[in-house]
Design an enzyme around this catalytic site. Sequence first.
Site, PDB file in Angstrom:
ATOM      1  N   ARG A   9      56.197  39.859  42.203  1.00 11.10           N
ATOM      2  CA  ARG A   9      56.063  41.315  42.275  1.00 11.10           C
ATOM      3  C   ARG A   9      57.358  42.066  41.977  1.00 11.10           C
ATOM      4  O   ARG A   9      57.334  43.191  41.476  1.00 11.10           O
ATOM      5  CB  ARG A   9      55.517  41.705  43.652  1.00 11.10           C
TER       6      ARG A   9
ATOM      7  N   GLN B 214      47.933  28.836  33.656  1.00  5.67           N
ATOM      8  CA  GLN B 214      47.444  28.432  34.976  1.00  5.67           C
ATOM      9  C   GLN B 214      45.923  28.483  35.029  1.00  5.67           C
ATOM     10  O   GLN B 214      45.305  29.473  34.621  1.00  5.67           O
ATOM     11  CB  GLN B 214      48.013  29.335  36.069  1.00  5.67           C
TER      12      GLN B 214
ATOM     13  N   CYS C 190      45.882  30.871  45.424  1.00  6.82           N
ATOM     14  CA  CYS C 190      45.257  32.198  45.396  1.00  6.82           C
ATOM     15  C   CYS C 190      44.497  32.445  46.697  1.00  6.82           C
ATOM     16  O   CYS C 190      43.618  31.670  47.075  1.00  6.82           O
ATOM     17  CB  CYS C 190      44.310  32.334  44.210  1.00  6.82           C
TER      18      CYS C 190
ATOM     19  N   PRO D 218      52.745  33.584  37.918  1.00  9.35           N
ATOM     20  CA  PRO D 218      51.492  34.132  37.396  1.00  9.35           C
ATOM     21  C   PRO D 218      50.989  35.257  38.299  1.00  9.35           C
ATOM     22  O   PRO D 218      50.991  35.116  39.522  1.00  9.35           O
ATOM     23  CB  PRO D 218      50.547  32.925  37.443  1.00  9.35           C
TER      24      PRO D 218
END
Length: 335
Positions: free
Chosen positions: A228, A72, A103, A18
């Site tokens: 990424r 999520q 996060c 995510p």
Amino acid sequence: MEWKIGDVTIPNQVVVAPMAGVTNSAFRIICKEYGAGLVVCEMISDRGIMYKNKKTLDMMFVDPKEHPMSIQIFGGTKETLVQAAKFVDQHTAADIIDINMGCPVNKVVKTDAGARWLLDPKKVYEMVSYVTDAVKKPVTVKMRTGWDEDHIYAVENALAAERAGASALAMHGRTRKQMYMGHANWDILKQVADEIHIPFMGNGDVRTPQDAKKMLDEVGADAVMMGRAVEGNPWILTQVTHYLETGELLPTPTPEEKIRTAKEHLHRLVELKGDHAGSHEFRGQAGYYLKGISHSARTKVAIVNAEGEQAMDDIFDEFLEKNAKRQATRQRMAQ
């Protein structure tokens, strides 16, 4: 190689992580077309779901082409997180519910959500158990190795999530303090993989097919989660799945292939969010598609300054035309 999260079959070992502002339905479909076994929606606020915020609810749109996929959620209290999980369970087409415990950004951490949980395995157990008790869909957890180098409870947190009923676990090999800098610590990921009995997705610094194979073979992960490295580069998913199956490295895509997929991404974003919002959001992705293509600097600037889907389409077409002419000139000179 097939594997399972609860009762959900994942067709291969490549998972797209995510990413906020990136893994919307438009991008997830592209990832599926290029071979991702599982895709995960960008993280969604439990309070946004609770208050029925329109933008939040729109983020949970799931296209039939995406399955299997996961939504999520993140939040700081068990009441709001459970409410959000129940909503995803009962009112969305998601196959899996993922809880964010990794996060690192301040605005999430200061609400006692995301990576804040990494400091307390008891809190991990408590929050995950409340969610797994409240829903029917399988629940997974994504976390980091720790808060900082002095507070690494990777194994303890992973075992707490497993005991609380998580069906699988993903771990990014960086601490919260590292954000996205430095190197992912695969030694810690291996310690976790050795200890838990639920499927484990290893994440962090997987940029090539060879990296993916190492994550599976040396870390002992059941699947590899890529983030990424996939932005503007969904071909990496095809390259990884092919390499894991055959040991063969596929060639990199041509500039024409890259632009064609960039345009497809743009069109799907516009279809999903409308011309203004979709084209504006695409600006953040255009540079990734153009990265490494010679003579593309001006095109990047033009796309960022363009207004609307048609203008961006025209800029890409003009670039392809010039690129074709350059190639023709090179071929003539080589003869």
